[in-house]
Scaffold this motif. Structure first.
Motif, PDB file in Angstrom:
ATOM      1  N   GLY A  73       0.823  -1.247  -0.154  1.00 54.14           N
ATOM      2  CA  GLY A  73       0.101  -0.035   0.086  1.00 54.14           C
ATOM      3  C   GLY A  73       1.142   1.198   0.037  1.00 54.14           C
TER       4      GLY A  73
ATOM      5  N   LYS B 216       6.388   4.514   2.923  1.00 55.27           N
ATOM      6  CA  LYS B 216       7.058   5.830   3.157  1.00 55.27           C
ATOM      7  C   LYS B 216       8.482   5.626   2.619  1.00 55.27           C
TER       8      LYS B 216
ATOM      9  N   PHE C 162       0.477   9.201   7.585  1.00 54.09           N
ATOM     10  CA  PHE C 162      -0.301   8.273   7.246  1.00 54.09           C
ATOM     11  C   PHE C 162       0.221   7.021   7.925  1.00 54.09           C
ATOM     12  N   PRO C 163       1.551   6.587   8.365  1.00 52.63           N
ATOM     13  CA  PRO C 163       1.919   5.440   8.781  1.00 52.63           C
ATOM     14  C   PRO C 163       1.514   5.381  10.208  1.00 52.63           C
TER      15      PRO C 163
ATOM     16  N   PHE D 243      -1.398   7.043  11.719  1.00 51.59           N
ATOM     17  CA  PHE D 243      -2.685   6.774  11.827  1.00 51.59           C
ATOM     18  C   PHE D 243      -3.111   5.253  11.103  1.00 51.59           C
ATOM     19  N   LEU D 244      -2.524   5.059  10.012  1.00 53.09           N
ATOM     20  CA  LEU D 244      -3.134   3.857   9.576  1.00 53.09           C
ATOM     21  C   LEU D 244      -1.799   2.734   9.344  1.00 53.09           C
ATOM     22  N   PRO D 245      -1.167   2.266  10.308  1.00 56.96           N
ATOM     23  CA  PRO D 245      -0.085   1.450  10.164  1.00 56.96           C
ATOM     24  C   PRO D 245      -0.246   0.064   9.362  1.00 56.96           C
ATOM     25  N   SER D 246      -1.555  -0.220   9.389  1.00 59.64           N
ATOM     26  CA  SER D 246      -1.924  -1.705   8.810  1.00 59.64           C
ATOM     27  C   SER D 246      -1.940  -1.510   7.204  1.00 59.64           C
ATOM     28  N   LYS D 247      -1.895   0.085   6.669  1.00 55.63           N
ATOM     29  CA  LYS D 247      -1.858   0.244   5.258  1.00 55.63           C
ATOM     30  C   LYS D 247      -0.800   0.768   4.779  1.00 55.63           C
ATOM     31  N   SER D 248       0.395   0.571   5.642  1.00 55.58           N
ATOM     32  CA  SER D 248       1.628   1.262   5.096  1.00 55.58           C
ATOM     33  C   SER D 248       2.756   0.511   5.307  1.00 55.58           C
TER      34      SER D 248
ATOM     35  N   ARG E 276      -0.051  -7.148   5.416  1.00 60.11           N
ATOM     36  CA  ARG E 276       0.100  -7.909   6.587  1.00 60.11           C
ATOM     37  C   ARG E 276       1.056  -8.975   6.298  1.00 60.11           C
TER      38      ARG E 276
END
Length: 136
Positions: A73, A76, A95-96, A98-103, A129
């Motif tokens: 996704g 960084k 982004f990482p 607030f949305l660590p599962s998407k980055s 994941r």
């Protein structure tokens, strides 16, 4: 971009390259960077996702020792990376968090790629994941 042009760049180039290296070394592992939300059914509404799904499916049919389709996704940027678009810069740190599962980081993707060659993985499609698990 028109689907014909996107297909030539994304599908045709990848498959021609894969065929060339397969003939040189069929015992190799082939890692393909696809993308989150890629459409393996090849029938969705997003053109890019269908083309990438078709590319993944074609690669899986090839006789490599292993084929892994990476679907990262948000990645960084690494320090010193110069090709980061200006409009991404505000999101790089937020982004990482607030949305660590998407980055992911580029280092995680690279480490996971190395580990597919060294250890393999039970699935040929690697979602965020899976990439994080393989990067350990």
């Amino acid at each position: 971009m028109k689907e014909e042009d996107y297909t030539r760049i994304t599908y045709d180039t990848t498959i021609h390259f894969a065929e060339a290296v397969l003939h040189q070394n069929p015992g190799m592992v082939f890692n393909y960077v696809s993308g989150a939300s890629t459409d393996s059914t090849e029938s969705g509404t997003q053109m890019w996702a269908r083309v990438k799904g078709r590319t993944e499916n074609a690669l899986k049919k090839m006789n490599f020792k292993g084929v892994y389709n990476f679907r990262p996704g948000f990645m960084k940027p690494v320090e010193g990376q110069i090709n980061v678009k200006w409009f991404f810069k505000p999101f790089i740190w937020i982004f990482p968090i607030f949305l660590p599962s998407k980055s992911l980081t580029l280092h995680e993707v690279g480490k996971a790629m190395i580990n597919t060659v060294k250890k393999g993985y039970p699935s040929s499609i690697l979602e965020i994941r899976d990439i994080k698990n393989l990067a350990i």
